[in-house]
Design a protein around this motif. Structure first.
Motif, PDB file in Angstrom:
ATOM      1  N   PHE A   1      38.748 118.701   0.822  1.00  0.00           N
ATOM      2  CA  PHE A   1      39.903 118.978   1.033  1.00  0.00           C
ATOM      3  C   PHE A   1      40.972 119.845   2.727  1.00  0.00           C
ATOM      4  CE2 PHE A   1      44.033 121.647  -1.021  1.00  0.00           C
ATOM      5  CZ  PHE A   1      44.867 121.027  -0.086  1.00  0.00           C
ATOM      6  N   LYS A   2      39.722 120.804   2.738  1.00  0.00           N
ATOM      7  CA  LYS A   2      39.683 121.375   4.398  1.00  0.00           C
ATOM      8  C   LYS A   2      39.511 119.773   5.293  1.00  0.00           C
ATOM      9  CE  LYS A   2      38.421 126.316   3.218  1.00  0.00           C
ATOM     10  NZ  LYS A   2      37.373 127.183   2.746  1.00  0.00           N
ATOM     11  N   THR A   3      38.911 118.822   4.836  1.00  0.00           N
ATOM     12  CA  THR A   3      37.794 118.289   5.577  1.00  0.00           C
ATOM     13  C   THR A   3      39.240 117.196   6.429  1.00  0.00           C
ATOM     14  OG1 THR A   3      35.981 118.422   4.880  1.00  0.00           O
ATOM     15  CG2 THR A   3      37.165 116.699   6.598  1.00  0.00           C
ATOM     16  N   CYS A   4      40.097 117.162   5.440  1.00  0.00           N
ATOM     17  CA  CYS A   4      41.381 116.194   5.349  1.00  0.00           C
ATOM     18  C   CYS A   4      42.731 117.102   5.876  1.00  0.00           C
ATOM     19  CB  CYS A   4      41.907 115.728   3.979  1.00  0.00           C
ATOM     20  SG  CYS A   4      40.763 114.377   3.182  1.00  0.00           S
ATOM     21  N   ASN A   5      42.301 117.815   5.889  1.00  0.00           N
ATOM     22  CA  ASN A   5      43.370 118.806   6.754  1.00  0.00           C
ATOM     23  C   ASN A   5      43.527 118.813   8.046  1.00  0.00           C
ATOM     24  OD1 ASN A   5      44.930 120.027   3.768  1.00  0.00           O
ATOM     25  ND2 ASN A   5      44.187 121.512   3.726  1.00  0.00           N
ATOM     26  N   LEU A   6      42.193 119.277   7.688  1.00  0.00           N
ATOM     27  CA  LEU A   6      41.588 118.600   9.250  1.00  0.00           C
ATOM     28  C   LEU A   6      42.477 117.429   9.689  1.00  0.00           C
ATOM     29  CD1 LEU A   6      38.316 120.952   9.936  1.00  0.00           C
ATOM     30  CD2 LEU A   6      40.793 121.841  10.728  1.00  0.00           C
ATOM     31  N   TYR A   7      42.317 116.665   9.582  1.00  0.00           N
ATOM     32  CA  TYR A   7      42.522 115.163   9.923  1.00  0.00           C
ATOM     33  C   TYR A   7      43.704 115.373   9.923  1.00  0.00           C
ATOM     34  CZ  TYR A   7      37.669 113.777   8.551  1.00  0.00           C
ATOM     35  OH  TYR A   7      36.123 113.339   8.793  1.00  0.00           O
ATOM     36  N   LEU A   8      44.845 115.778   8.996  1.00  0.00           N
ATOM     37  CA  LEU A   8      45.825 115.645   9.279  1.00  0.00           C
ATOM     38  C   LEU A   8      46.648 116.729  10.152  1.00  0.00           C
ATOM     39  CD1 LEU A   8      47.310 115.764   5.538  1.00  0.00           C
ATOM     40  CD2 LEU A   8      47.400 113.478   6.843  1.00  0.00           C
ATOM     41  N   CYS A   9      45.784 117.745  10.266  1.00  0.00           N
ATOM     42  CA  CYS A   9      46.032 118.362  11.683  1.00  0.00           C
ATOM     43  C   CYS A   9      46.223 118.016  12.949  1.00  0.00           C
ATOM     44  CB  CYS A   9      44.991 119.886  11.681  1.00  0.00           C
ATOM     45  SG  CYS A   9      45.525 120.993  12.620  1.00  0.00           S
ATOM     46  N   PHE A  10      45.042 117.684  13.375  1.00  0.00           N
ATOM     47  CA  PHE A  10      44.608 116.977  14.376  1.00  0.00           C
ATOM     48  C   PHE A  10      45.501 115.088  14.713  1.00  0.00           C
ATOM     49  CE2 PHE A  10      41.945 119.615  15.711  1.00  0.00           C
ATOM     50  CZ  PHE A  10      40.909 120.169  16.794  1.00  0.00           C
ATOM     51  N   LEU A  11      45.864 114.236  13.590  1.00  0.00           N
ATOM     52  CA  LEU A  11      47.025 113.352  13.550  1.00  0.00           C
ATOM     53  C   LEU A  11      48.064 113.756  14.408  1.00  0.00           C
ATOM     54  CD1 LEU A  11      47.590 111.127  13.054  1.00  0.00           C
ATOM     55  CD2 LEU A  11      48.078 111.505  10.542  1.00  0.00           C
ATOM     56  N   MET A  12      48.778 115.448  13.688  1.00  0.00           N
ATOM     57  CA  MET A  12      50.157 115.892  14.105  1.00  0.00           C
ATOM     58  C   MET A  12      49.712 116.398  15.872  1.00  0.00           C
ATOM     59  SD  MET A  12      51.179 118.738  14.945  1.00  0.00           S
ATOM     60  CE  MET A  12      50.111 120.153  14.418  1.00  0.00           C
ATOM     61  N   LEU A  13      48.594 117.121  15.382  1.00  0.00           N
ATOM     62  CA  LEU A  13      48.124 117.495  17.212  1.00  0.00           C
ATOM     63  C   LEU A  13      48.031 115.978  18.482  1.00  0.00           C
ATOM     64  CD1 LEU A  13      46.877 120.153  18.573  1.00  0.00           C
ATOM     65  CD2 LEU A  13      45.096 118.998  17.946  1.00  0.00           C
ATOM     66  N   GLY A  14      47.348 114.629  18.033  1.00  0.00           N
ATOM     67  CA  GLY A  14      48.103 113.779  18.672  1.00  0.00           C
ATOM     68  C   GLY A  14      49.359 113.463  19.108  1.00  0.00           C
ATOM     69  N   MET A  15      50.221 112.915  17.865  1.00  0.00           N
ATOM     70  CA  MET A  15      51.733 113.092  18.085  1.00  0.00           C
ATOM     71  C   MET A  15      52.156 113.827  19.159  1.00  0.00           C
ATOM     72  SD  MET A  15      52.405 110.991  15.062  1.00  0.00           S
ATOM     73  CE  MET A  15      52.087 112.860  13.357  1.00  0.00           C
ATOM     74  N   SER A  16      52.194 115.212  18.976  1.00  0.00           N
ATOM     75  CA  SER A  16      52.455 116.075  19.559  1.00  0.00           C
ATOM     76  C   SER A  16      52.187 116.131  21.231  1.00  0.00           C
ATOM     77  CB  SER A  16      52.020 117.704  19.274  1.00  0.00           C
ATOM     78  OG  SER A  16      52.414 118.386  17.804  1.00  0.00           O
ATOM     79  N   VAL A  17      50.610 115.744  21.679  1.00  0.00           N
ATOM     80  CA  VAL A  17      50.556 116.157  22.288  1.00  0.00           C
ATOM     81  C   VAL A  17      51.479 114.661  23.546  1.00  0.00           C
ATOM     82  CG1 VAL A  17      48.122 115.284  24.278  1.00  0.00           C
ATOM     83  CG2 VAL A  17      47.939 116.885  22.540  1.00  0.00           C
TER      84      VAL A  17
END
Length: 455
Positions: free
Chosen positions: A12-28
């Motif tokens: 669960f934590k790993t999937c959260n990190l993946y979603l977080c970095f997906l958002m990070l890439g979009m924001s950048v």
């Protein structure tokens, strides 16, 4: 929440990190395709709108540094990730409502701070979760960032304005004159699609989509805060103890790795940004369209290679992947050096090879040293800062000389490959006789390495 096992929480934590970095890439990536719309919103010129990039870069550096300290001091790291995600979502939602360059710059700076904090914390949390088995998961983390950066322009595309025929030269008198005809709080949009001052700017929907997604990720992190807020040492290595290293050894390896990520990340961004300029102004004299296609080819090769690296990391060590990356990049650099000034096919081939060679380097480099020492949040922040400086310094140096000496791009790539190979060789000489940091509880370290346990 007892129905979730320890392994389930880990996933669960790993999937959260993946979603977080997906958002990070979009924001950048989202400010790039929407830059002209943002310029239109705040009614300024290109020289001043460029300040938002400087502000976000400065915020990113501050966020990376402060995040490294904060994540080491606070045991409940999931709470920090939750707050940072929430603030990032607020800034993304607020950016398209900015009506002055000052407000927009401030929001970009705060957004950069939160993204830098998430970048640092996310990298270390992934390494801590999976320990010595982190290689494929860490590669996947950086792949999701790339996916976010790729889809951000697709999200923005339906909402950006048509600026082909507009003149973006502004002066103070025209700005004042335009503003005096408006009701308070609204700007006079130059684009025909913004004629109605009370209409919501279309790019609001693009930024809102990313902001809402960030809120969704925040909610998932909040759930983790409730069921498992602490990062225990057992999550990093379930059956192993960790060797403590001398400070001098740690500082040397961290310093060398900072050089690596500085050079590789700076070359990645510098080559991608300056490739079109080189093929247009250099000896090949190609069209900007061809240059754009070449740049797209670079990022396509980069993304495909990063995706494949997720699976290759299961079969090969981080050092093997680094050696492969250096070999492929060096071949590309030699092709550029030999034929890049006269043959179009050579630039295409070198561009694809460089995209493949650079893609997995950053996560592989971090994963390599993680085998020998625990990568703390301060270390991760130093790597992020090194990469950020590389992204600023190397493209800037290339941009200074590319008008008068277009071949500076080729020379930079060749120098980067040579320097990276040299640093990796030095690190290999230092690490080749070191035991990895994990020692099984049921046994002791191999006697051949006993003398190095505390070094």
């Amino acid at each position: 929440m007892a129905i979730l096992t320890a392994k389930g929480i880990k996933i669960f934590k790993t999937c959260n990190l993946y979603l977080c970095f997906l958002m990070l890439g979009m924001s950048v990536a989202i400010p790039g395709p929407t830059l002209l719309d943002l310029q239109n919103l705040v009614n300024t010129d290109m020289q001043h709108i460029a300040f938002i990039y400087t502000a976000r870069s400065a915020g990113y550096l501050i966020g990376s540094l402060s995040g490294g300290v904060l994540f080491d001091l606070v045991p409940r790291k999931q709470i920090i990730l939750t707050v940072a995600n929430f603030v990032a979502s607020l800034t993304m939602l607020g950016i398209p409502w900015s009506r002055s360059i000052g407000v927009l710059t401030a929001l970009m700076a705060v957004n950069g701070m939160t993204l830098g904090c998430l970048d640092t914390g996310g990298n270390v949390c992934c390494l801590n979760l999976w320990g010595k088995d982190s290689a494929p998961f860490y590669q996947a983390l950086h792949f999701t960032f790339g996916v976010g950066a790729l889809i951000a322009p697709l999200i923005a595309a339906p909402f950006v304005g048509n600026f082909d025929s507009l003149d973006y030269s502004f002066d103070n008198s025209s700005t004042v004159a335009a503003n005096t005809t408006l009701q308070p709080g609204f700007q006079n949009y130059l684009n025909d699609s913004f004629v109605d001052n009370f209409e919501i700017p279309p790019i609001t929907y693009a930024y809102s989509a990313i902001g809402v997604f960030s809120i969704f990720v925040t909610a998932l992190f909040l759930i983790i805060c409730i069921i498992s807020p602490l990062e225990t040492q057992g999550q990093q290595n379930d059956e192993s103890k960790v060797i403590e290293r001398k400070l001098s050894f740690i500082l040397l390896i961290v310093f060398l790795n900072i050089i690596l990520v500085f050079v590789e990340t700076g070359t990645e961004i510098g080559y991608a940004q300056m490739l079109t300029t080189y093929v247009v102004k250099g000896p090949l004299k190609l069209s900007p369209t061809t240059g754009s296609y070449m740049t797209s080819g670079f990022w396509a090769a980069f993304s495909i290679s990063r995706f494949l690296s997720v699976f290759l990391a299961m079969k090969f060590s981080n050092l093997q992947m680094i050696v492969f990356d250096i070999i492929v990049s060096s071949i590309g650099a030699l092709v550029l050096l030999s034929f890049g000034g006269s043959e179009v096919w050579a630039v295409w081939l070198a561009t694809i090879l460089l995209g493949v060679g650079i893609a997995s380097f950053f996560p592989a480099a971090i994963g390599w040293i993680e085998k020998y020492m625990t990568v703390t949040n301060k270390m991760a922040s130093s790597f992020c800062v090194g990469a950020a400086f590389g992204e600023m310094v190397i493209p800037f140096i290339i941009s200074i000389y590319i008008d008068t000496v277009p071949l500076v791009l080729i020379y930079t790539v060749v120098a980067s490959c040579a320097l990276s190979a040299g640093v990796v060789f030095i690190m290999w000489l230092i690490l080749r006789k070191k035991q990895d940091k994990y020692i099984k509880d049921e046994g002791t370290a191999n006697a051949a390495y006993d003398a190095n346990v505390n070094t």
